[in-house]
Design an enzyme around this catalytic site. Structure first.
Site, mmCIF file in Angstrom:
data_model
loop_
_atom_site.group_PDB
_atom_site.id
_atom_site.type_symbol
_atom_site.label_atom_id
_atom_site.label_comp_id
_atom_site.label_asym_id
_atom_site.label_seq_id
_atom_site.Cartn_x
_atom_site.Cartn_y
_atom_site.Cartn_z
ATOM 1 C CG HIS A 258 -1.794 0.813 1.001
ATOM 2 N ND1 HIS A 258 -1.930 2.384 1.440
ATOM 3 C CD2 HIS A 258 -3.387 0.898 0.778
ATOM 4 C CE1 HIS A 258 -3.073 2.444 1.161
ATOM 5 N NE2 HIS A 258 -4.047 1.911 0.225
ATOM 6 C CG ASP A 309 -8.786 -4.222 -2.939
ATOM 7 O OD1 ASP A 309 -10.229 -4.295 -2.277
ATOM 8 O OD2 ASP A 309 -8.149 -3.000 -3.658
HETATM 9 N N1 ACO Z 1 4.045 -7.218 -4.624
HETATM 10 C C1 ACO Z 1 5.053 -7.680 -5.139
HETATM 11 N N2 ACO Z 1 5.949 -6.941 -4.539
HETATM 12 C C2 ACO Z 1 5.306 -5.573 -3.781
HETATM 13 C C3 ACO Z 1 3.841 -4.986 -3.889
HETATM 14 C C4 ACO Z 1 2.783 -7.083 -4.164
HETATM 15 N N3 ACO Z 1 1.594 -6.269 -4.113
HETATM 16 N N4 ACO Z 1 3.592 -4.468 -3.200
HETATM 17 C C5 ACO Z 1 5.046 -3.244 -3.628
HETATM 18 N N5 ACO Z 1 5.746 -4.201 -3.693
HETATM 19 C C6 ACO Z 1 7.181 -3.965 -3.625
HETATM 20 C C7 ACO Z 1 7.254 -3.323 -4.715
HETATM 21 O O1 ACO Z 1 8.063 -4.269 -5.942
HETATM 22 C C8 ACO Z 1 8.849 -2.136 -4.224
HETATM 23 O O2 ACO Z 1 9.394 -3.810 -4.349
HETATM 24 P P1 ACO Z 1 11.370 -3.133 -4.382
HETATM 25 O O3 ACO Z 1 11.956 -1.711 -3.489
HETATM 26 O O4 ACO Z 1 11.696 -4.312 -4.090
HETATM 27 O O5 ACO Z 1 11.359 -2.639 -6.106
HETATM 28 C C9 ACO Z 1 8.540 -1.779 -3.139
HETATM 29 O O6 ACO Z 1 7.247 -3.142 -2.397
HETATM 30 C C10 ACO Z 1 7.460 -0.975 -3.459
HETATM 31 O O7 ACO Z 1 6.871 -0.400 -4.331
HETATM 32 P P2 ACO Z 1 6.321 0.600 -4.830
HETATM 33 O O8 ACO Z 1 5.173 -0.426 -6.571
HETATM 34 O O9 ACO Z 1 6.747 1.512 -4.525
HETATM 35 O O10 ACO Z 1 4.551 0.775 -3.856
HETATM 36 P P3 ACO Z 1 3.867 1.775 -4.850
HETATM 37 O O11 ACO Z 1 3.228 2.663 -3.698
HETATM 38 O O12 ACO Z 1 3.279 2.847 -6.236
HETATM 39 O O13 ACO Z 1 2.169 0.672 -4.954
HETATM 40 C C11 ACO Z 1 0.159 -0.535 -4.621
HETATM 41 C C12 ACO Z 1 1.427 0.647 -4.144
HETATM 42 C C13 ACO Z 1 0.019 -0.385 -5.749
HETATM 43 C C14 ACO Z 1 -0.923 -0.453 -3.797
HETATM 44 C C15 ACO Z 1 1.496 -1.963 -4.782
HETATM 45 O O14 ACO Z 1 1.595 -2.308 -3.399
HETATM 46 C C16 ACO Z 1 0.954 -2.750 -5.886
HETATM 47 O O15 ACO Z 1 1.033 -3.319 -6.446
HETATM 48 N N6 ACO Z 1 -0.690 -3.239 -4.712
HETATM 49 C C17 ACO Z 1 -0.548 -4.977 -5.531
HETATM 50 C C18 ACO Z 1 -2.210 -4.914 -5.990
HETATM 51 C C19 ACO Z 1 -3.463 -3.696 -5.027
HETATM 52 O O16 ACO Z 1 -3.443 -5.150 -3.968
HETATM 53 N N7 ACO Z 1 -3.766 -2.441 -4.963
HETATM 54 C C20 ACO Z 1 -4.927 -2.312 -4.133
HETATM 55 C C21 ACO Z 1 -4.111 -0.989 -3.013
HETATM 56 S S1 ACO Z 1 -5.118 -0.912 -2.255
HETATM 57 C C22 ACO Z 1 -6.807 -0.082 -2.461
HETATM 58 O O17 ACO Z 1 -6.211 0.922 -3.570
HETATM 59 C C23 ACO Z 1 -7.642 -0.350 -2.421
#
Ligand code: ACO
Length: 372
Positions: A258, A309
């Site tokens: 998140h 979610d």
């Molecule tokens: N699976 C694997 N790795 C993840 C995930 C995930 N779900 N979420 C974050 N990471 C990792 C990234 O790969 C990154 O790792 P790194 O530093 O080794 O490259 C680190 O965590 C930071 O991730 P970001 O992409 O910078 O996080 P951001 O804040 O941009 O994205 C998001 C947030 C889009 C929610 C992301 O966590 C994600 O894609 N999650 C999966 C989709 C999801 O569940 N969305 C619902 C969110 S809640 C809502 O909107 C209601």
């Protein structure tokens, strides 16, 4: 500047507060902790709190419930639309299309007095569940089941969807789920709604912008993806290997991570986990057990924590809700948060128009088409 406007404060709000207090995330709607609201209030009470700004008194809540119940019916034109859309249309596309159509039927579409804003808001909160349930019945070739005045917002939805009275547990589970999805500060869909509102676009246009934005798999669309993952894994013992492989390949595990809750538990996920466990104990434990194994593996291999979610998926599956309606259930809850933000933006407006840093080529010489 960080990509994705991370950490940027884009507006002031009195609607919700997310803060880290003693290493734990706190989420409040209008100053009330969501744990209290989830356990002790109803969705109608929370919707009132969000759009009016205060908790209702007993008689105010009673009136509000009646006002919502009386607005549940859909105009015949909307039922016609639901009948004519191709049955393969995603229910979120249906929801945003029907919202836009509701706008075209509203002769006061451009009136933005507080009274009229609240009127439109009540109408939209009341009609969202009917649009979703009717479309589900129509696309599966069944008769629509008209809303009833007697049932709560959550129970009436389940009744219209399944054609039978929901159990008390199912009603309470959906009610709590809607409360937990109702509001979350400046998430992507709410931001989209506020941007539209800042141009003084009509309320339906703002809700359409929000509905379209919520659908993406990085936002509300994640729950449907979680369910896909649960089905692929199919049995708890396969969860660890599945998650490890995904992480090794650099792929995302849906329902984890998140933007705001980094390294701390999303308080909504905590509450939804308990709810999912309770529902599983009274029905099927399969999806909850797989979810638990995924959560353990995601933490072990990448310190990932579940978001709102993740446990929603097993809750919806146990409520008998089809996978591609999951985002719609999220929208059914979040609509009150969107509306509260749209009204807040209208009432203290300045156009939202940030700048972009230009990183393309500059001052190029124009070459006529015959010489290119
Ligand atoms: N699976 C694997 N790795 C993840 C995930 C995930 N779900 N979420 C974050 N990471 C990792 C990234 O790969 C990154 O790792 P790194 O530093 O080794 O490259 C680190 O965590 C930071 O991730 P970001 O992409 O910078 O996080 P951001 O804040 O941009 O994205 C998001 C947030 C889009 C929610 C992301 O966590 C994600 O894609 N999650 C999966 C989709 C999801 O569940 N969305 C619902 C969110 S809640 C809502 O909107 C209601």
């Amino acid at each position: 500047m960080k990509d994705g406007l991370e950490g940027v404060i884009a507006c002031q709000t009195k609607i919700s507060r997310i803060e880290l207090v003693n290493g734990k995330a706190v989420l409040e709607y209008r100053g009330y902790d969501i744990r209290d609201l989830a356990r002790r209030a109803s969705y109608e009470e929370v919707a009132y709190l969000l759009i009016y700004g205060e908790l209702p008194k007993k008689y105010e809540l009673q009136d509000f419930k009646i006002e919502l119940a009386e607005r549940r019916d859909l105009p015949p034109q909307i039922i016609g639309l639901l009948t004519h859309l191709p049955p393969y249309t995603h229910p979120m596309v249906v929801l945003r299309t029907a919202t836009s159509y509701l706008g075209s039927l509203d002769r006061k579409i451009d009136v933005k007095t507080r009274e009229e804003n609240l009127e439109k808001a009540k109408n939209l909160i009341a009609k969202f569940p009917t649009i979703i349930a009717y479309y589900q019945r129509i696309r599966t070739g069944r008769n629509i089941i008209q809303p009833t005045l007697e049932l709560s917002h959550a129970a009436n939805f389940l009744y219209m969807l399944n054609g039978e009275m929901p159990s008390r547990t199912a009603e309470k589970a959906l009610d709590m789920d809607l409360i937990l999805h109702a509001e979350h500060e400046l998430n992507a869909s709410t931001f989209a709604a506020r941007i539209a509102a800042s141009t003084l676009a009509d309320m339906y246009a703002c809700v359409v912008a929000a509905t379209g934005t919520l659908m993406g798999p990085l936002h509300g669309g994640a729950a449907q993806e979680v369910m896909k993952m649960l089905r692929e894994i199919a049995t708890p013992r396969r969860a660890e290997g599945y998650v490890r492989k995904k992480i090794e390949k650099g792929e995302r595990i849906m329902g984890f991570g998140h933007r705001v809750y980094r390294g701390v538990m999303d308080p909504r996920a905590e509450l939804l986990r308990r709810l999912a466990k309770k529902l599983a104990a009274e029905g099927s434990t399969k999806w909850f057990e797989i979810s638990e194994e995924i959560a353990k593996a995601a933490y072990k291999h990448k310190k990932l924590l579940p978001n709102v979610d993740f446990y929603s998926a097993s809750i919806y599956a146990n409520l008998g809700i089809p996978d591609d309606l999951f985002v719609n259930i999220f929208a059914m809850g979040r609509i009150s948060g969107w509306l509260a933000h749209i009204i807040e933006q209208y009432e203290n407006n300045r156009l939202i128009r940030p700048r972009a840093e230009y990183v393309g080529e500059k001052e190029k010489k124009f070459i006529p088409i015959s010489e290119r």
